[in-house]
Write a protein that holds these residues in place. Structure first.
Motif, PDB file in Angstrom:
ATOM      1  N   ASN A  53      24.785-118.194  66.203  1.00  0.00           N
ATOM      2  CA  ASN A  53      23.394-118.382  66.586  1.00  0.00           C
ATOM      3  C   ASN A  53      22.577-117.309  65.872  1.00  0.00           C
ATOM      4  OD1 ASN A  53      23.505-115.981  68.206  1.00  0.00           O
ATOM      5  ND2 ASN A  53      24.340-117.176  69.899  1.00  0.00           N
ATOM      6  N   SER A  54      21.333-117.158  66.210  1.00  0.00           N
ATOM      7  CA  SER A  54      20.491-116.208  65.484  1.00  0.00           C
ATOM      8  C   SER A  54      20.797-114.753  65.836  1.00  0.00           C
ATOM      9  CB  SER A  54      19.016-116.509  65.732  1.00  0.00           C
ATOM     10  OG  SER A  54      18.734-116.448  67.104  1.00  0.00           O
ATOM     11  N   PHE A  55      21.619-114.510  66.863  1.00  0.00           N
ATOM     12  CA  PHE A  55      21.933-113.146  67.286  1.00  0.00           C
ATOM     13  C   PHE A  55      23.323-112.690  66.876  1.00  0.00           C
ATOM     14  CE2 PHE A  55      18.780-114.773  70.287  1.00  0.00           C
ATOM     15  CZ  PHE A  55      17.776-113.841  70.097  1.00  0.00           C
ATOM     16  N   TYR A 104      36.733-111.029  64.158  1.00  0.00           N
ATOM     17  CA  TYR A 104      35.611-110.132  64.385  1.00  0.00           C
ATOM     18  C   TYR A 104      34.351-110.949  64.647  1.00  0.00           C
ATOM     19  CZ  TYR A 104      34.347-111.373  59.593  1.00  0.00           C
ATOM     20  OH  TYR A 104      34.002-112.062  58.464  1.00  0.00           O
ATOM     21  N   PHE A 105      33.289-110.250  65.010  1.00  0.00           N
ATOM     22  CA  PHE A 105      31.986-110.910  65.100  1.00  0.00           C
ATOM     23  C   PHE A 105      30.929-110.000  64.487  1.00  0.00           C
ATOM     24  CE2 PHE A 105      32.356-108.582  69.021  1.00  0.00           C
ATOM     25  CZ  PHE A 105      31.081-108.114  69.297  1.00  0.00           C
ATOM     26  N   VAL A 106      29.823-110.611  64.091  1.00  0.00           N
ATOM     27  CA  VAL A 106      28.730-109.902  63.439  1.00  0.00           C
ATOM     28  C   VAL A 106      27.501-110.004  64.331  1.00  0.00           C
ATOM     29  CG1 VAL A 106      27.235-109.816  61.413  1.00  0.00           C
ATOM     30  CG2 VAL A 106      29.649-110.431  61.151  1.00  0.00           C
ATOM     31  N   ILE A 107      26.903-108.847  64.610  1.00  0.00           N
ATOM     32  CA  ILE A 107      25.657-108.802  65.385  1.00  0.00           C
ATOM     33  C   ILE A 107      24.525-108.707  64.378  1.00  0.00           C
ATOM     34  CG2 ILE A 107      24.339-107.600  67.147  1.00  0.00           C
ATOM     35  CD1 ILE A 107      27.019-106.326  68.043  1.00  0.00           C
ATOM     36  N   GLY A 163      19.799-104.915  59.303  1.00  0.00           N
ATOM     37  CA  GLY A 163      21.212-104.614  59.066  1.00  0.00           C
ATOM     38  C   GLY A 163      22.080-105.197  60.162  1.00  0.00           C
ATOM     39  N   ASN A 164      23.189-105.765  59.746  1.00  0.00           N
ATOM     40  CA  ASN A 164      24.132-106.368  60.681  1.00  0.00           C
ATOM     41  C   ASN A 164      25.251-105.393  61.003  1.00  0.00           C
ATOM     42  OD1 ASN A 164      22.619-108.703  60.443  1.00  0.00           O
ATOM     43  ND2 ASN A 164      23.909-109.535  58.828  1.00  0.00           N
ATOM     44  N   LEU A 206      24.219-106.691  74.249  1.00  0.00           N
ATOM     45  CA  LEU A 206      23.917-107.980  73.611  1.00  0.00           C
ATOM     46  C   LEU A 206      23.153-108.883  74.563  1.00  0.00           C
ATOM     47  CD1 LEU A 206      27.317-108.985  71.973  1.00  0.00           C
ATOM     48  CD2 LEU A 206      25.246-108.336  70.786  1.00  0.00           C
ATOM     49  N   THR A 207      22.091-109.480  74.068  1.00  0.00           N
ATOM     50  CA  THR A 207      21.385-110.521  74.808  1.00  0.00           C
ATOM     51  C   THR A 207      21.133-111.680  73.868  1.00  0.00           C
ATOM     52  OG1 THR A 207      19.258-109.496  74.279  1.00  0.00           O
ATOM     53  CG2 THR A 207      20.214-108.980  76.433  1.00  0.00           C
TER      54      THR A 207
END
Length: 151
Positions: free
Chosen positions: A14-16, A23-26, A34-35, A96-97
């Motif tokens: 999603n956009s967040f 892994y995951f990317v914020i 920057g992610n 995280l939201t």
């Protein structure tokens, strides 16, 4: 037999956040852009909380407030019902939201991945097979039984 998983295919996006198998990317984590990449294996805890529990000094729309939590960019954070708090073995913790439906899916995926990683770590640390352990009394019994046979 090892199974190979393509970690370049997103499981949730999603956009967040974008969640992959390892892994995951914020997105928009660092200011001004920057992610942040977080490996599931680095996560010590993942908690689901209500935003009602946050006071005005505990959160920010982007960055860190007076609490030790870094928040990614979410301009609608004040309208969210829930958030995820991650301890990724770093300071500060990660907040995280996102849309509540997406948040539940991301939370469940992270919990699944970290519980799987923790069970693998436990299994890898086992040096011996507990079914093959013989107690000292059993060893003494075997020795005495062998001595009786000799006589």
């Amino acid at each position: 037999m090892k199974t190979s998983v393509n970690s370049n295919v997103p499981l949730i996006s999603n956009s967040f956040v974008t969640c992959y198998s390892d892994y995951f990317v914020i997105h928009l984590y660092y200011f001004p852009y920057g992610n942040k990449k977080v490996k599931y294996s680095n996560i010590r805890s993942c908690e689901f909380h209500s935003t009602d529990d946050l006071d005005m000094f505990s959160y920010k729309l982007w960055g860190m407030s007076f609490s030790p939590v870094w928040w990614h960019c979410d301009m609608k954070r004040l309208m969210r019902k829930n958030y995820i708090l991650l301890d990724a073995n770093q300071w500060p913790h990660i907040g995280l939201t996102m849309n509540d439906d997406d948040l539940i899916n991301v939370y469940n995926l992270i919990k699944q991945k970290i519980s799987f990683n923790q069970s693998n770590i436990y299994n890898e640390k086992l040096i011996y097979d507990s079914s093959n352990i013989i107690s000292e009394k059993e060893i003494q019994y075997e020795k005495s039984f062998q001595n009786i046979k000799k006589d």
